[in-house]
Design a protein around this motif. Structure first.
Motif, short mmCIF file in Angstrom:
data_model
loop_
_atom_site.label_atom_id
_atom_site.label_comp_id
_atom_site.label_asym_id
_atom_site.label_seq_id
_atom_site.Cartn_x
_atom_site.Cartn_y
_atom_site.Cartn_z
N SER A 1 26.76 15.73 -23.72
CA SER A 1 25.97 16.86 -23.22
C SER A 1 24.87 16.40 -22.29
O SER A 1 24.53 17.08 -21.31
N PHE A 2 24.31 15.22 -22.58
CA PHE A 2 23.28 14.65 -21.71
C PHE A 2 23.85 14.35 -20.33
O PHE A 2 23.22 14.62 -19.31
N LEU A 3 25.08 13.81 -20.29
CA LEU A 3 25.71 13.50 -19.01
C LEU A 3 26.10 14.77 -18.26
O LEU A 3 25.80 14.91 -17.07
N GLY A 4 26.79 15.68 -18.95
CA GLY A 4 27.34 16.85 -18.27
C GLY A 4 26.39 18.02 -18.15
O GLY A 4 26.67 18.96 -17.42
N GLY A 5 25.27 17.98 -18.86
CA GLY A 5 24.32 19.09 -18.84
C GLY A 5 23.02 18.76 -18.13
O GLY A 5 22.91 18.83 -16.90
N VAL B 1 27.09 10.13 -12.37
CA VAL B 1 26.94 10.75 -13.68
C VAL B 1 28.06 11.76 -13.92
O VAL B 1 28.65 11.82 -15.01
N VAL B 2 28.38 12.57 -12.91
CA VAL B 2 29.44 13.57 -13.05
C VAL B 2 30.79 12.90 -13.30
O VAL B 2 31.58 13.33 -14.15
N SER B 3 31.06 11.82 -12.56
CA SER B 3 32.32 11.09 -12.76
C SER B 3 32.39 10.50 -14.16
O SER B 3 33.44 10.56 -14.82
N SER B 4 31.27 9.94 -14.62
CA SER B 4 31.23 9.39 -15.99
C SER B 4 31.44 10.49 -17.02
O SER B 4 32.07 10.28 -18.06
N TYR B 5 30.91 11.68 -16.71
CA TYR B 5 31.07 12.83 -17.62
C TYR B 5 32.54 13.22 -17.75
O TYR B 5 33.03 13.48 -18.86
N PHE B 6 33.27 13.26 -16.64
CA PHE B 6 34.69 13.58 -16.69
C PHE B 6 35.46 12.56 -17.52
O PHE B 6 36.33 12.90 -18.33
N HIS C 1 37.79 11.21 -23.28
CA HIS C 1 37.75 10.39 -24.50
C HIS C 1 37.34 11.22 -25.71
O HIS C 1 37.92 11.09 -26.80
N THR C 2 36.33 12.09 -25.53
CA THR C 2 35.84 12.90 -26.65
C THR C 2 36.86 13.94 -27.09
O THR C 2 36.96 14.27 -28.27
N LEU C 3 37.64 14.45 -26.16
CA LEU C 3 38.64 15.47 -26.49
C LEU C 3 39.70 14.95 -27.46
O LEU C 3 40.30 15.73 -28.20
N LYS C 4 39.94 13.65 -27.46
CA LYS C 4 40.92 13.08 -28.40
C LYS C 4 40.40 13.17 -29.83
O LYS C 4 41.18 13.32 -30.77
N LYS C 5 39.08 13.07 -30.01
CA LYS C 5 38.48 13.15 -31.34
C LYS C 5 38.12 14.58 -31.71
O LYS C 5 38.12 14.94 -32.89
N TYR C 6 37.79 15.39 -30.71
CA TYR C 6 37.31 16.76 -30.95
C TYR C 6 38.05 17.69 -30.00
O TYR C 6 37.51 18.13 -28.98
N PRO C 7 39.33 18.02 -30.31
CA PRO C 7 40.16 18.80 -29.38
C PRO C 7 39.86 20.29 -29.33
O PRO C 7 40.57 21.04 -28.66
N ALA C 8 38.84 20.76 -30.04
CA ALA C 8 38.47 22.19 -30.01
C ALA C 8 37.70 22.46 -28.71
O ALA C 8 36.51 22.17 -28.61
N GLN C 9 38.40 23.04 -27.74
CA GLN C 9 37.83 23.15 -26.39
C GLN C 9 36.66 24.14 -26.32
O GLN C 9 35.64 23.88 -25.67
N LEU C 10 36.79 25.29 -26.98
CA LEU C 10 35.71 26.27 -26.97
C LEU C 10 34.47 25.73 -27.67
O LEU C 10 33.33 25.89 -27.18
N SER C 11 34.66 25.09 -28.80
CA SER C 11 33.53 24.53 -29.54
C SER C 11 32.86 23.41 -28.76
O SER C 11 31.63 23.31 -28.73
N VAL D 1 40.81 18.98 -18.25
CA VAL D 1 40.76 17.55 -18.56
C VAL D 1 41.72 17.22 -19.69
O VAL D 1 42.41 16.19 -19.68
N LYS D 2 41.81 18.12 -20.68
CA LYS D 2 42.72 17.89 -21.80
C LYS D 2 44.17 17.99 -21.36
O LYS D 2 45.03 17.20 -21.78
N VAL D 3 44.49 18.95 -20.48
CA VAL D 3 45.87 19.19 -20.09
C VAL D 3 46.33 18.23 -18.98
O VAL D 3 47.44 17.69 -19.02
N LYS D 4 45.45 18.02 -17.98
CA LYS D 4 45.84 17.27 -16.79
C LYS D 4 45.11 15.95 -16.59
O LYS D 4 45.51 15.14 -15.74
N GLY D 5 44.02 15.73 -17.30
CA GLY D 5 43.28 14.49 -17.14
C GLY D 5 42.04 14.65 -16.28
O GLY D 5 41.89 15.63 -15.55
N PRO D 6 41.11 13.67 -16.34
CA PRO D 6 39.84 13.79 -15.61
C PRO D 6 39.97 13.76 -14.10
O PRO D 6 39.20 14.41 -13.39
N VAL D 7 40.94 13.01 -13.57
CA VAL D 7 41.09 12.92 -12.11
C VAL D 7 41.52 14.26 -11.54
O VAL D 7 41.03 14.70 -10.48
N PHE D 8 42.43 14.95 -12.22
CA PHE D 8 42.88 16.26 -11.76
C PHE D 8 41.70 17.24 -11.66
O PHE D 8 41.54 17.94 -10.65
#
Length: 362
Positions: free
Chosen positions: A84-88, A195-200, A205-215, A272-279
């Motif tokens: 959240s610090f990176l992306g917010g 920072v934005v690139s690091s956020y993507f 990486h976080t989605l693999k541990k916490y796949p709940a996208q809305l949460s 990011v979950k479906v297509k990856g960070p580069v997409f």
């Protein structure tokens, strides 16, 4: 016919989601600029924007992912705080701080380096595999280079300005109190892109541990809003800066941008979950293109040939890279299907097992 349309929509849903996100971000640019010209503090704006986005996402996340949401451990929560610090807070505040020392055109142009930076980071971290011997790998490299060349043209080359064809329907008064700093401004701009690139990258990486996208979207906005509030209070001590009049331009800008932030965060997390960070990162240049074209037709701003040439290069590079990624995904799917046992193999295995069982019976 209906099945074909549904299949086509499903295939291109990530593309449409990211296009919608970037168009929404372009509208945010104009509303935000108008609000800043009316005296809205940028850091206060970032705080309200993130908190509203988080509050909008909370009920959807709570009810729709109540059963599927993973258990939140302390280690995972700390990872969400850093994400959240990176992306917010850090991303938005660096962006507006660099805007203070440069100009909107410069910042939006430099921001287009995000896809290339994300692609390079993904390769270094082995999240993106590039086979230079295959057309797919060469297409991804070539698309990135073409897109990056277009960004460089937009940033460093203006060329002659196009003549306005009609009077602008919207007139926006601008403040001309930008204090340009040749060193600090570009450093902050490049830092925000990193920072934005690091956020993507970290988001994948976080989605693999916490796949709940809305949460995850709700957490990013809420925690980022709290972090931004702490930063804003440390810089802005006057209570009057936090007072927003109902139904003026600042109110509508914060409300719209909060809703846009909620939707944009969710779409990005999902893509990011479906297509990856580069997409997800590759659609960032569309925001600048939308801003430049809209400013020319609606606000009467000058449109330079350099911007047109750069925009065309960005679009071509984007298409080439996406072509490579689509072929990569199709190839991976075909390899996965070929590795699975066929129906004939499964039937033969079952027959062999049955024969062995009959022989073992007394």
């Amino acid at each position: 016919m209906a099945c074909a349309l549904k299949a086509t929509f499903t295939r291109y849903k990530p593309h449409l989601s990211m296009i919608q996100t970037q168009v929404g971000a372009a509208i945010v640019y104009f509303l935000t600029e108008a609000a800043f010209n009316q005296g809205l503090n940028p850091y206060v704006y970032v705080t309200y924007r993130l908190l509203i986005g988080g509050l909008i996402m909370i009920p959807f996340a709570y009810f729709l992912e109540k059963k599927s949401r993973p258990k939140l451990t302390l280690a995972l929560f700390l990872e969400l705080v850093f994400l959240s610090f990176l992306g917010g807070g850090l991303t938005y505040n660096l962006f507006f701080l660099s805007l203070k020392f440069t100009s909107p055109a410069f910042v939006s142009s430099v921001f287009n380096t995000v896809p290339s930076l994300t692609f390079v980071m993904a390769i270094l971290l082995r999240m993106e595999i590039v086979n230079v011997k295959s057309p797919r790998g060469r297409a991804k490299i070539l698309g990135t280079l073409i897109s990056l060349a277009g960004v460089m043209v937009i940033t460093f080359y203006k060329g002659p300005a196009l003549k306005s064809l009609w009077e602008a329907p919207i007139h926006m008064k601008r403040q001309h109190s930008v204090h340009e700093k040749r060193v600090l401004g570009p450093i902050l701009s490049v830092s925000s892109c990193l920072v934005v690139s690091s956020y993507f990258i970290m988001q994948a990486h976080t989605l693999k541990k916490y796949p709940a996208q809305l949460s995850l979207s709700a957490w990013i906005n809420c925690i980022g809003g709290v972090q931004s509030a702490v930063f804003a209070v440390s810089l802005q001590h006057k209570p009057a800066a936090w007072s927003i009049r109902m139904f003026d331009i600042s109110f509508w800008a914060i409300l719209y941008c909060g809703i846009s932030t909620a939707l944009a965060t969710f779409f990005m997390v999902w893509c990011v979950k479906v297509k990856g960070p580069v997409f997800a990162a590759m659609f960032s240049p569309l925001q600048t293109i939308t801003v430049v074209v809209s400013a020319y037709f609606l606000l009467g701003e000058k449109l330079y040939t350099g911007s047109i040439l750069g925009a065309v290069s960005v679009i071509i590079g984007l298409y080439v890279l996406l072509w490579g990624k689509e072929r990569d995904q199709s190839y991976s799917n075909s390899q996965h299907q070929s590795s699975l046992p066929s129906d004939e193999t499964i039937a033969a295995d079952k027959t062999e097992e049955a024969n062995l069982a009959e022989k073992e019976e007394p």
